[in-house]
Design a protein around this motif. Structure first.
Motif, PDB file in Angstrom:
ATOM      1  N   GLN A  94       0.841  -1.198   0.000  1.00  0.00           N
ATOM      2  CA  GLN A  94       0.000   0.000   0.000  1.00  0.00           C
ATOM      3  C   GLN A  94       0.876   1.248   0.000  1.00  0.00           C
ATOM      4  OE1 GLN A  94       0.112   2.242   2.809  1.00  0.00           O
ATOM      5  NE2 GLN A  94      -0.352   1.040   4.630  1.00  0.00           N
ATOM      6  N   HIS A  96       0.474   5.565   1.250  1.00  0.00           N
ATOM      7  CA  HIS A  96      -0.349   6.544   1.970  1.00  0.00           C
ATOM      8  C   HIS A  96       0.494   7.794   2.192  1.00  0.00           C
ATOM      9  CE1 HIS A  96       2.019   4.489   5.017  1.00  0.00           C
ATOM     10  NE2 HIS A  96       2.046   5.677   5.608  1.00  0.00           N
ATOM     11  N   HIS A  98       1.285  11.444   4.855  1.00  0.00           N
ATOM     12  CA  HIS A  98       1.162  12.176   6.127  1.00  0.00           C
ATOM     13  C   HIS A  98       1.258  13.654   5.758  1.00  0.00           C
ATOM     14  CE1 HIS A  98       2.041   8.449   8.484  1.00  0.00           C
ATOM     15  NE2 HIS A  98       2.711   8.151   7.379  1.00  0.00           N
ATOM     16  N   HIS A 121       4.519   7.490   1.771  1.00  0.00           N
ATOM     17  CA  HIS A 121       5.152   6.220   2.165  1.00  0.00           C
ATOM     18  C   HIS A 121       4.644   5.085   1.286  1.00  0.00           C
ATOM     19  CE1 HIS A 121       5.884   7.843   6.499  1.00  0.00           C
ATOM     20  NE2 HIS A 121       6.838   8.226   5.650  1.00  0.00           N
ATOM     21  N   VAL A 123       4.746   1.245   1.112  1.00  0.00           N
ATOM     22  CA  VAL A 123       5.028   0.176   2.085  1.00  0.00           C
ATOM     23  C   VAL A 123       5.138  -1.175   1.374  1.00  0.00           C
ATOM     24  CG1 VAL A 123       4.203  -0.962   4.191  1.00  0.00           C
ATOM     25  CG2 VAL A 123       3.711   1.478   3.813  1.00  0.00           C
ATOM     26  N   PHE A 133       2.113 -10.186   4.697  1.00  0.00           N
ATOM     27  CA  PHE A 133       2.513  -8.923   5.349  1.00  0.00           C
ATOM     28  C   PHE A 133       2.475  -9.109   6.870  1.00  0.00           C
ATOM     29  CE2 PHE A 133       2.995  -4.434   5.927  1.00  0.00           C
ATOM     30  CZ  PHE A 133       2.324  -4.197   7.115  1.00  0.00           C
ATOM     31  N   LEU A 201       7.705   1.194  11.953  1.00  0.00           N
ATOM     32  CA  LEU A 201       6.478   1.818  11.454  1.00  0.00           C
ATOM     33  C   LEU A 201       6.245   3.067  12.305  1.00  0.00           C
ATOM     34  CD1 LEU A 201       4.182  -1.319  11.064  1.00  0.00           C
ATOM     35  CD2 LEU A 201       5.193   0.035   9.218  1.00  0.00           C
ATOM     36  N   THR A 202       5.684   4.111  11.707  1.00  0.00           N
ATOM     37  CA  THR A 202       5.415   5.338  12.486  1.00  0.00           C
ATOM     38  C   THR A 202       3.963   5.368  12.964  1.00  0.00           C
ATOM     39  OG1 THR A 202       4.672   6.610  10.565  1.00  0.00           O
ATOM     40  CG2 THR A 202       7.062   6.605  11.069  1.00  0.00           C
ATOM     41  N   THR A 203       3.231   4.298  12.655  1.00  0.00           N
ATOM     42  CA  THR A 203       1.855   4.169  13.160  1.00  0.00           C
ATOM     43  C   THR A 203       1.760   2.777  13.789  1.00  0.00           C
ATOM     44  OG1 THR A 203       1.157   3.207  11.073  1.00  0.00           O
ATOM     45  CG2 THR A 203       0.898   5.577  11.291  1.00  0.00           C
ATOM     46  N   PRO A 204       0.778   2.572  14.662  1.00  0.00           N
ATOM     47  CA  PRO A 204       0.635   1.233  15.256  1.00  0.00           C
ATOM     48  C   PRO A 204       0.652   0.169  14.155  1.00  0.00           C
ATOM     49  CG  PRO A 204      -0.895   2.767  16.264  1.00  0.00           C
ATOM     50  CD  PRO A 204      -0.243   3.508  15.141  1.00  0.00           C
ATOM     51  N   TRP A 212      14.129   1.896   6.053  1.00  0.00           N
ATOM     52  CA  TRP A 212      13.639   3.140   5.447  1.00  0.00           C
ATOM     53  C   TRP A 212      14.561   3.569   4.328  1.00  0.00           C
ATOM     54  CZ3 TRP A 212       9.119   5.650   5.992  1.00  0.00           C
ATOM     55  CH2 TRP A 212       8.297   5.276   7.065  1.00  0.00           C
TER      56      TRP A 212
HETATM   57  C1  LIG Z   1      -0.563  -6.782  11.002  1.00  0.00           C
HETATM   58  C2  LIG Z   1      -0.618  -5.356  10.666  1.00  0.00           C
HETATM   59  C3  LIG Z   1      -0.653  -4.210  10.414  1.00  0.00           C
HETATM   60  C4  LIG Z   1      -0.679  -2.820  10.149  1.00  0.00           C
HETATM   61  O1  LIG Z   1      -0.176  -2.557   8.832  1.00  0.00           O
HETATM   62  C5  LIG Z   1       0.386  -1.345   8.655  1.00  0.00           C
HETATM   63  C6  LIG Z   1       0.805  -1.030   7.389  1.00  0.00           C
HETATM   64  C7  LIG Z   1       1.384   0.201   7.150  1.00  0.00           C
HETATM   65  C8  LIG Z   1       1.504   1.088   8.156  1.00  0.00           C
HETATM   66  C9  LIG Z   1       2.082   2.439   7.846  1.00  0.00           C
HETATM   67  N1  LIG Z   1       3.092   2.820   8.746  1.00  0.00           N
HETATM   68  S1  LIG Z   1       4.214   3.823   8.202  1.00  0.00           S
HETATM   69  N2  LIG Z   1       3.675   5.309   8.396  1.00  0.00           N
HETATM   70  O2  LIG Z   1       5.363   3.615   9.036  1.00  0.00           O
HETATM   71  O3  LIG Z   1       4.450   3.581   6.787  1.00  0.00           O
HETATM   72  C10 LIG Z   1       1.102   0.778   9.444  1.00  0.00           C
HETATM   73  C11 LIG Z   1       0.514  -0.458   9.701  1.00  0.00           C
END
Ligand SMILES: CC#CCOc1ccc(CNS(N)(=O)=O)cc1
Ligand SMILES: [Zn+2]
Length: 260
Positions: A94, A96, A98, A121, A123, A133, A201-204, A212
């Motif tokens: 994917q 996305h 910010h 980003h 991914v 994944f 990852l910068t999100t959960p 990176w």
């Molecule tokens: C299992 C599971 C899960 C969550 O999958 C993702 C995928 C992409 C991201 C994006 N994070 S980032 N901002 O570091 O690219 C976060 C969680």
């Protein structure tokens, strides 16, 4: 301060958009970071990135309440990245963005403290070593994310198709079919010049699984901020802005550059 397992997480680190998990896995290779150019180390062994994206693997756009994700069919090796710092081949799952509430900030990484209005980003997960994944996301060599800075500027034809589809996913949890979009149009002309470092990852789930690759060259586009964090039912519609994480300590890591 919140004490959890062996890690103290200062709540000031918590992004207003979501409560960070109390126990951050490990915590010594978190992202994003500020890249101090003069401290980055040129690595002549870093090869050019080899990106191969097939627009036919593009499936849908999803507003997850935090950003909007353009999701790709990652059941085959049709859209991949390899080379550069990567030992294996990684499949695109994917991309996305910010962004901020204005053009002064919005990116997650910065270059010598310079922030950009937005950051893309792309991914990918390691399909040589893992089959899903979900498996790769907890492995230290599991993910590879290409980061591209965005500046406000001239209209970006390729991205306009995406921006035109966004009103269909204004609300959290909305999904719209989106096909035949080639994410290669989002990459700068020069993808040989980048910085690379081991992060998370910068999100959960914030797992420390990400190699990176931050592109030196940015792309330009007209700005979008028409998205919402909230569902259609909720009375107060909060616009989706400032969906970036606070920057994290480098903790002794080296940032390598593919260029001098
Ligand atoms: C299992 C599971 C899960 C969550 O999958 C993702 C995928 C992409 C991201 C994006 N994070 S980032 N901002 O570091 O690219 C976060 C969680
Ligand atoms: Zn991201």
């Amino acid at each position: 301060l919140t004490a959890c397992s062996s890690k103290l997480v200062h709540l000031s680190q918590v992004h207003p958009m979501w409560q960070e998990p109390l126990a951050i896995p490990g915590g010594d290779r978190q992202s994003p970071i500020d890249i101090v150019v003069r401290k980055s180390v040129f690595d002549p062994q870093l090869r050019p990135l080899k990106v191969k994206y097939d627009p036919r693997t593009c499936q849908q756009i999803w507003n997850n309440g935090y950003s909007f994700l353009v999701e790709y069919d990652d059941t085959t090796d049709k859209s991949t990245v390899k080379g550069g710092p990567l030992e294996d081949q990684f499949r695109l799952c994917q991309f996305h963005f910010h962004w901020g509430e204005n053009n002064a900030w919005g990116s997650e990484h910065s270059i010598d403290r310079r922030l950009y209005p937005a950051e893309l980003h792309l991914v990918h997960w390691n399909s040589d070593k893992y089959s899903l994944f979900e498996e790769a996301v907890i492995e230290e060599n599991g993910l590879a994310v290409i980061a591209v800075f965005l500046k406000v500027g001239k209209r970006h034809e390729g991205l306009q198709k995406l921006v035109d589809a966004l009103p269909a996913v204004r609300h959290k949890d909305s999904v719209v079919e989106f096909t035949k979009f080639d994410p290669a149009c989002l990459l700068p002309e020069n993808i040989d010049d980048y910085w690379t470092y081991a992060g998370s990852l910068t999100t959960p789930p914030l797992t420390e699984a990400v190699t990176w690759m931050v592109m030196k060259q940015h792309i330009e586009l007209a700005v979008f901020r028409s998205l919402l964090f909230t569902s259609a039912e909720e009375q107060v519609q909060r616009s989706m802005v400032n969906n970036f994480r606070v920057q994290q300590a480098l903790k002794g890591r080296t940032v390598r550059s593919s260029f001098t």
